[in-house]
Design a protein around this motif. Structure first.
Motif, PDB file in Angstrom:
ATOM      1  N   MET A   1     -38.011  51.117 -33.289  1.00 13.54           N
ATOM      2  CA  MET A   1     -36.936  52.084 -32.872  1.00 13.54           C
ATOM      3  C   MET A   1     -36.184  51.582 -32.126  1.00 13.54           C
ATOM      4  O   MET A   1     -34.973  52.032 -32.108  1.00 13.54           O
ATOM      5  CB  MET A   1     -37.747  52.814 -31.977  1.00 13.54           C
ATOM      6  N   ARG A   2     -36.315  50.151 -31.631  1.00 14.22           N
ATOM      7  CA  ARG A   2     -35.177  49.684 -30.691  1.00 14.22           C
ATOM      8  C   ARG A   2     -34.204  49.101 -31.609  1.00 14.22           C
ATOM      9  O   ARG A   2     -33.036  49.024 -31.194  1.00 14.22           O
ATOM     10  CB  ARG A   2     -35.926  48.235 -30.015  1.00 14.22           C
ATOM     11  N   ASP A   3     -34.520  48.638 -32.857  1.00 19.20           N
ATOM     12  CA  ASP A   3     -33.304  48.306 -33.673  1.00 19.20           C
ATOM     13  C   ASP A   3     -32.393  49.033 -34.345  1.00 19.20           C
ATOM     14  O   ASP A   3     -31.453  49.057 -34.571  1.00 19.20           O
ATOM     15  CB  ASP A   3     -34.054  47.645 -35.003  1.00 19.20           C
ATOM     16  N   LEU A   4     -33.043  50.401 -34.213  1.00 16.83           N
ATOM     17  CA  LEU A   4     -32.458  51.735 -34.595  1.00 16.83           C
ATOM     18  C   LEU A   4     -31.140  51.909 -33.564  1.00 16.83           C
ATOM     19  O   LEU A   4     -29.833  51.977 -33.957  1.00 16.83           O
ATOM     20  CB  LEU A   4     -33.025  52.933 -34.683  1.00 16.83           C
ATOM     21  N   PHE A   5     -31.428  51.881 -32.296  1.00 14.62           N
ATOM     22  CA  PHE A   5     -30.700  52.081 -31.126  1.00 14.62           C
ATOM     23  C   PHE A   5     -29.638  50.740 -31.067  1.00 14.62           C
ATOM     24  O   PHE A   5     -28.514  51.007 -30.591  1.00 14.62           O
ATOM     25  CB  PHE A   5     -31.402  52.314 -30.001  1.00 14.62           C
ATOM     26  N   GLY A   7     -28.803  48.957 -33.372  1.00 14.07           N
ATOM     27  CA  GLY A   7     -27.740  49.051 -34.535  1.00 14.07           C
ATOM     28  C   GLY A   7     -26.685  50.078 -34.342  1.00 14.07           C
ATOM     29  O   GLY A   7     -25.311  49.847 -34.531  1.00 14.07           O
ATOM     30  N   LEU A   8     -27.167  51.156 -33.781  1.00 12.50           N
ATOM     31  CA  LEU A   8     -25.957  52.280 -33.388  1.00 12.50           C
ATOM     32  C   LEU A   8     -25.024  51.793 -32.447  1.00 12.50           C
ATOM     33  O   LEU A   8     -24.042  52.145 -32.287  1.00 12.50           O
ATOM     34  CB  LEU A   8     -26.581  53.580 -32.933  1.00 12.50           C
ATOM     35  N   ALA A   9     -25.662  50.938 -31.487  1.00 14.92           N
ATOM     36  CA  ALA A   9     -24.852  50.408 -30.330  1.00 14.92           C
ATOM     37  C   ALA A   9     -23.903  49.596 -30.783  1.00 14.92           C
ATOM     38  O   ALA A   9     -22.514  49.633 -30.598  1.00 14.92           O
ATOM     39  CB  ALA A   9     -25.707  49.597 -29.385  1.00 14.92           C
ATOM     40  N   PHE A  10     -24.096  48.661 -31.945  1.00 11.68           N
ATOM     41  CA  PHE A  10     -23.235  47.772 -32.494  1.00 11.68           C
ATOM     42  C   PHE A  10     -22.220  48.679 -33.401  1.00 11.68           C
ATOM     43  O   PHE A  10     -20.860  48.225 -33.274  1.00 11.68           O
ATOM     44  CB  PHE A  10     -23.798  46.783 -33.376  1.00 11.68           C
ATOM     45  N   VAL A  11     -22.430  49.787 -33.929  1.00 12.99           N
ATOM     46  CA  VAL A  11     -21.574  50.710 -34.489  1.00 12.99           C
ATOM     47  C   VAL A  11     -20.530  51.102 -33.678  1.00 12.99           C
ATOM     48  O   VAL A  11     -19.180  50.902 -33.846  1.00 12.99           O
ATOM     49  CB  VAL A  11     -22.330  51.770 -35.190  1.00 12.99           C
ATOM     50  N   ILE A  12     -21.103  51.521 -32.510  1.00 15.73           N
ATOM     51  CA  ILE A  12     -19.887  52.057 -31.646  1.00 15.73           C
ATOM     52  C   ILE A  12     -19.345  51.056 -30.863  1.00 15.73           C
ATOM     53  O   ILE A  12     -17.958  51.286 -30.505  1.00 15.73           O
ATOM     54  CB  ILE A  12     -20.892  52.909 -30.221  1.00 15.73           C
ATOM     55  N   GLY A  48     -22.604  45.444 -39.534  1.00 16.24           N
ATOM     56  CA  GLY A  48     -23.925  44.751 -39.502  1.00 16.24           C
ATOM     57  C   GLY A  48     -24.705  45.851 -38.417  1.00 16.24           C
ATOM     58  O   GLY A  48     -26.108  46.023 -38.917  1.00 16.24           O
ATOM     59  N   GLY A  49     -24.351  46.857 -37.913  1.00 14.89           N
ATOM     60  CA  GLY A  49     -24.979  47.778 -37.096  1.00 14.89           C
ATOM     61  C   GLY A  49     -25.571  48.809 -37.872  1.00 14.89           C
ATOM     62  O   GLY A  49     -26.732  49.310 -37.793  1.00 14.89           O
ATOM     63  N   ASN A  55     -31.858  49.926 -42.354  1.00 15.24           N
ATOM     64  CA  ASN A  55     -32.884  49.075 -42.782  1.00 15.24           C
ATOM     65  C   ASN A  55     -34.126  49.589 -41.710  1.00 15.24           C
ATOM     66  O   ASN A  55     -35.134  49.807 -42.301  1.00 15.24           O
ATOM     67  CB  ASN A  55     -32.579  47.523 -42.416  1.00 15.24           C
ATOM     68  N   THR A  56     -33.987  49.702 -40.464  1.00 17.30           N
ATOM     69  CA  THR A  56     -34.857  50.058 -39.669  1.00 17.30           C
ATOM     70  C   THR A  56     -35.402  51.589 -39.923  1.00 17.30           C
ATOM     71  O   THR A  56     -36.594  51.888 -40.327  1.00 17.30           O
ATOM     72  CB  THR A  56     -34.323  50.290 -38.266  1.00 17.30           C
ATOM     73  N   LEU A  57     -34.645  52.620 -40.349  1.00 20.53           N
ATOM     74  CA  LEU A  57     -35.002  53.923 -40.745  1.00 20.53           C
ATOM     75  C   LEU A  57     -35.695  53.901 -42.284  1.00 20.53           C
ATOM     76  O   LEU A  57     -36.485  54.374 -42.616  1.00 20.53           O
ATOM     77  CB  LEU A  57     -33.821  54.764 -40.989  1.00 20.53           C
ATOM     78  N   TRP A  58     -35.182  52.943 -43.182  1.00 19.98           N
ATOM     79  CA  TRP A  58     -35.871  52.644 -44.425  1.00 19.98           C
ATOM     80  C   TRP A  58     -37.183  51.855 -44.238  1.00 19.98           C
ATOM     81  O   TRP A  58     -38.022  52.634 -44.945  1.00 19.98           O
ATOM     82  CB  TRP A  58     -34.996  51.666 -45.572  1.00 19.98           C
ATOM     83  N   ASN A  59     -37.528  51.147 -43.582  1.00 13.96           N
ATOM     84  CA  ASN A  59     -38.599  50.541 -43.343  1.00 13.96           C
ATOM     85  C   ASN A  59     -39.772  51.415 -42.504  1.00 13.96           C
ATOM     86  O   ASN A  59     -40.908  51.622 -42.725  1.00 13.96           O
ATOM     87  CB  ASN A  59     -38.721  49.190 -42.632  1.00 13.96           C
ATOM     88  N   ARG A  60     -39.114  52.162 -41.452  1.00 14.86           N
ATOM     89  CA  ARG A  60     -40.229  53.218 -40.802  1.00 14.86           C
ATOM     90  C   ARG A  60     -40.428  54.183 -41.678  1.00 14.86           C
ATOM     91  O   ARG A  60     -41.585  54.591 -41.693  1.00 14.86           O
ATOM     92  CB  ARG A  60     -39.129  53.722 -39.641  1.00 14.86           C
ATOM     93  N   LYS A  61     -39.679  54.864 -42.464  1.00 10.41           N
ATOM     94  CA  LYS A  61     -40.222  55.962 -43.798  1.00 10.41           C
ATOM     95  C   LYS A  61     -41.101  55.184 -44.502  1.00 10.41           C
ATOM     96  O   LYS A  61     -42.173  55.984 -44.862  1.00 10.41           O
ATOM     97  CB  LYS A  61     -38.799  56.443 -44.440  1.00 10.41           C
ATOM     98  N   ARG A  62     -40.781  54.033 -45.042  1.00  9.27           N
ATOM     99  CA  ARG A  62     -41.651  53.481 -45.946  1.00  9.27           C
ATOM    100  C   ARG A  62     -42.958  53.014 -45.465  1.00  9.27           C
ATOM    101  O   ARG A  62     -44.126  53.139 -46.194  1.00  9.27           O
ATOM    102  CB  ARG A  62     -40.966  52.124 -46.584  1.00  9.27           C
ATOM    103  N   VAL A  63     -43.215  52.538 -44.209  1.00  9.63           N
ATOM    104  CA  VAL A  63     -44.416  52.181 -43.512  1.00  9.63           C
ATOM    105  C   VAL A  63     -45.211  53.215 -43.094  1.00  9.63           C
ATOM    106  O   VAL A  63     -46.571  53.400 -42.770  1.00  9.63           O
ATOM    107  CB  VAL A  63     -44.128  51.251 -42.468  1.00  9.63           C
TER     108      VAL A  63
END
Length: 165
Positions: A1-5, A7-12, A48-49, A55-63
Motif C-alpha cells: 500500500m505504501r507504493d500506491l501512495f 506513486g500518487l505522490a510522484f504523480v502530484i 513513473g508514479g 502496478n501496486t493495484l494490479w499486484n494487490r488484486k492478483r494476490v
C-alpha cells in the motif's frame, strides 16, 4: 500500500513541476525555453508514479484472491539489513558526486557511481565496468557537446581528459 501512495505522490509532484515550469519565461529566439527540461522531468515523474501506483493495484488484486486461502499458513521473512544500505546509496552517490566531481571530473565520478551501484545489484564486475564507462562517456558527451552544459573537468587530469578533444 505504501507504493500506491508513493506513486500518487510522484504523480502530484510531476504535475506541480510541470505547472511551475510553464511559468518560466520564454526566449523569443528559441523554439524551446527553460521550461522544457523541468517539464520532461515532471512528465517522467507522472508516468513513473502512475506506473508504480497501477502496478501496486494490479499486484494487490492478483494476490488477494489466492492469499485469502493460504494467509494462515504463510509467515513473512524478516527484512535484511542490506535493504537499508540500498536505500541510502542514491543519496550517498549524490553527495559523493557533489564533493568528488570537482577533483575527479564529472565523467570519472559518474562512472565510479554507476560501477558501485551495479556491483551492489550483483552485476558481473567486467559488465559493470564496461557499462559504467560507456554510459558515463555517453552522458558526458550528450551534456557537454550537444546540450552545451559545462560539466566539471576535475583537477586530477589537469582539467582535461586526454582522449577527449
Amino acid at each position: 500500500m505504501r507504493d500506491l501512495f508513493t506513486g500518487l505522490a510522484f504523480v502530484i509532484a510531476g504535475i506541480a513541476t510541470i505547472v511551475t515550469a510553464q511559468k518560466f519565461p520564454t526566449l523569443p529566439s528559441l523554439q524551446y525555453g527553460p521550461s522544457l527540461f523541468p517539464s520532461i522531468v515532471g512528465a517522467g515523474f507522472c508516468l513513473g508514479g502512475a506506473l508504480l501506483a497501477a502496478n501496486t493495484l494490479w499486484n494487490r488484486k492478483r494476490v488477494l484472491a489466492p492469499q485469502a486461502s493460504t494467509e494462515a499458513t504463510t509467515l513473512k521473512e524478516p527484512s535484511s539489513g542490506k535493504s537499508g544500505l540500498a536505500m541510502l546509496l542514491p543519496p550517498i552517490a549524490i553527495v559523493f558526486y557533489i564533493f568528488a566531481s570537482g577533483y575527479l571530473g564529472a565523467m570519472i565520478t559518474m562512472a565510479v557511481i554507476m560501477f558501485v551501484l551495479m556491483i551492489m545489484r550483483k552485476t558481473v564486475p567486467w559488465v559493470a565496468l564496461v557499462a559504467s564507462l560507456l554510459v558515463a562517456l555517453a552522458i558526458y558527451f550528450i551534456f557537454s557537446h550537444y546540450l552545451l552544459i559545462p560539466l566539471p573537468q576535475g583537477v586530477l587530469l589537469e582539467g582535461r581528459l586526454p582522449w577527449i578533444f
